[in-house]
Motif scaffolding. Structure first.
Motif, PDB file in Angstrom:
ATOM      1  N   ALA A 133       0.724  -1.391  -0.171  1.00  0.00           N
ATOM      2  CA  ALA A 133       0.097   0.156  -0.354  1.00  0.00           C
ATOM      3  C   ALA A 133       0.549   1.546  -0.146  1.00  0.00           C
ATOM      4  CB  ALA A 133      -0.953   0.205   1.440  1.00  0.00           C
ATOM      5  N   ALA A 134       2.240   0.936   0.435  1.00  0.00           N
ATOM      6  CA  ALA A 134       3.239   2.227   0.334  1.00  0.00           C
ATOM      7  C   ALA A 134       3.155   2.386  -0.815  1.00  0.00           C
ATOM      8  CB  ALA A 134       4.286   1.830   1.088  1.00  0.00           C
TER       9      ALA A 134
ATOM     10  N   ARG B 285      -8.203   2.959   0.806  1.00  0.00           N
ATOM     11  CA  ARG B 285      -7.150   2.549   1.820  1.00  0.00           C
ATOM     12  C   ARG B 285      -5.983   4.015   1.742  1.00  0.00           C
ATOM     13  NH1 ARG B 285      -9.387  -1.729   2.523  1.00  0.00           N
ATOM     14  NH2 ARG B 285      -8.839  -3.459   2.684  1.00  0.00           N
TER      15      ARG B 285
ATOM     16  N   SER C 216      -2.028   3.834   3.820  1.00  0.00           N
ATOM     17  CA  SER C 216      -1.442   3.777   2.558  1.00  0.00           C
ATOM     18  C   SER C 216      -0.090   4.911   2.768  1.00  0.00           C
ATOM     19  CB  SER C 216      -1.745   4.288   0.969  1.00  0.00           C
ATOM     20  OG  SER C 216      -2.109   3.303   0.756  1.00  0.00           O
TER      21      SER C 216
ATOM     22  N   LYS D 139       2.119   3.432   5.811  1.00  0.00           N
ATOM     23  CA  LYS D 139       2.850   3.053   4.677  1.00  0.00           C
ATOM     24  C   LYS D 139       3.740   3.331   4.528  1.00  0.00           C
ATOM     25  CE  LYS D 139       1.659  -0.639   7.592  1.00  0.00           C
ATOM     26  NZ  LYS D 139       2.773  -0.967   8.337  1.00  0.00           N
TER      27      LYS D 139
END
Ligand code: NAD
Length: 249
Positions: free
Chosen positions: A134-135, A142, A146, A149
């Motif tokens: 998700a980064a 998200r 996100s 992360k």
């Protein structure tokens, strides 16, 4: 002889999922394990465990100090504890934004800064932070998770730069969707859990979820005293989700 013989490994969130698998693997390689978790009910009783929430400044400092004293130092820190959040940018109230960032980002700063004196006196010091697919990929619903992360990845590079000359390596692991109690909870809350699981499997080019053990393997590699030149990087364990574009079968 194990690769981590005699080294002390501190793992946050080590009582479940990826953290528990990582603890087991380090122990098999000769490490002594300390777990920090807000719920240690299911922690392996063979490991030193402290029940603490990583948003609690004083609690974290006291727990890390007592682990360092009890085990005679801390060589490796695995910043794995994290929580999720669902929804777009408008979905989560400000308190939830602050809570998720507090656990997923500030928690890393709290635990690592408390452990720094021990890391500085270790000949094999390493930190591994758990980021996420998700980064680096835009996933729907998200936004908050996100953002947290992405911050973990940026923080990993900055930490690696700051501590390189002290001999402390800092890296991140970026799992795709991993089959842990976390995803079990996600599926339980879905309208159609079987369809949701099939959708998660299909999102990965490998066609299946990542296992906690596969993530643990990457974490051990990054923390390994022989990975001497590896710092400031992120290792994806995502069945190809970030980098590959397969044609449909
Ligand atoms: P999990 O829920 O099985 O385990 C997380 C552990 O962290 C639990 O034992 C929990 O008690 C602990 N924890 C949570 N908040 C805490 C806090 N404030 N203080 C102390 N302990 C706390 O989840 P998991 O799937 O093993 O996730 C581990 C890490 O991997 C997380 O950082 C997560 O964001 C990341 N991750 C998971 C996936 C996935 O699909 N499972 C994918 C990418 C990244």
């Amino acid at each position: 002889m194990g690769a981590f013989d005699g080294l002390v490994v501190l793992i946050t969130g080590g009582a479940s999922g990826i953290g528990a698998a990582t603890a087991r693997r380090f122990a098999e390689e000769g490490a002594r394990i300390a777990i920090l978790d807000r719920d240690t009910t299911n922690a392996d009783p063979e490991f030193t465990a402290r029940t603490v929430d990583i948003t609690d400044d004083e609690g974290v400092r006291a727990a890390v100090r007592s682990i360092g004293d009890e085990l005679g130092g801390i060589d490796i820190v695995i910043n794995n504890a994290g929580i999720g959040a669902q929804g777009d940018i408008a979905a989560n109230p400000a308190e939830e934004w602050l809570r998720v960032l507090d656990v997923n980002v500030v928690g890393i700063a709290r635990v690592t800064s408390a452990a720094l004196p021990y890391l500085r006196s270790s000949a094999h010091a390493a930190v591994v932070n758990t980021a996420s697919i998700a980064a680096t990929a835009g996933l729907p619903q998200r936004a908050l998770y996100s953002a947290s992360k992405g911050a973990v990845l940026a923080l990993t590079r900055a930490m690696a730069a700051d501590h390189l000359r002290e001999g402390i390596r800092v890296n991140a692991v970026s799992p795709g969707t991993a089959d842990t109690p976390w995803v079990g909870r996600l599926l339980e809350s879905a309208e159609d859990p079987a369809a949701e699981r099939a959708a998660l499997n299909a999102r990965q080019p490998s066609g299946r979820l990542v296992t906690a053990d596969e993530v643990a393997t990457a974490i051990l590699h990054l923390a390994d005293p022989r990975s001497t030149a590896t710092t400031g990087t992120s290792l994806a364990v995502d069945g190809g989700m970030q980098e590959l574009r397969l044609r449909p079968e």
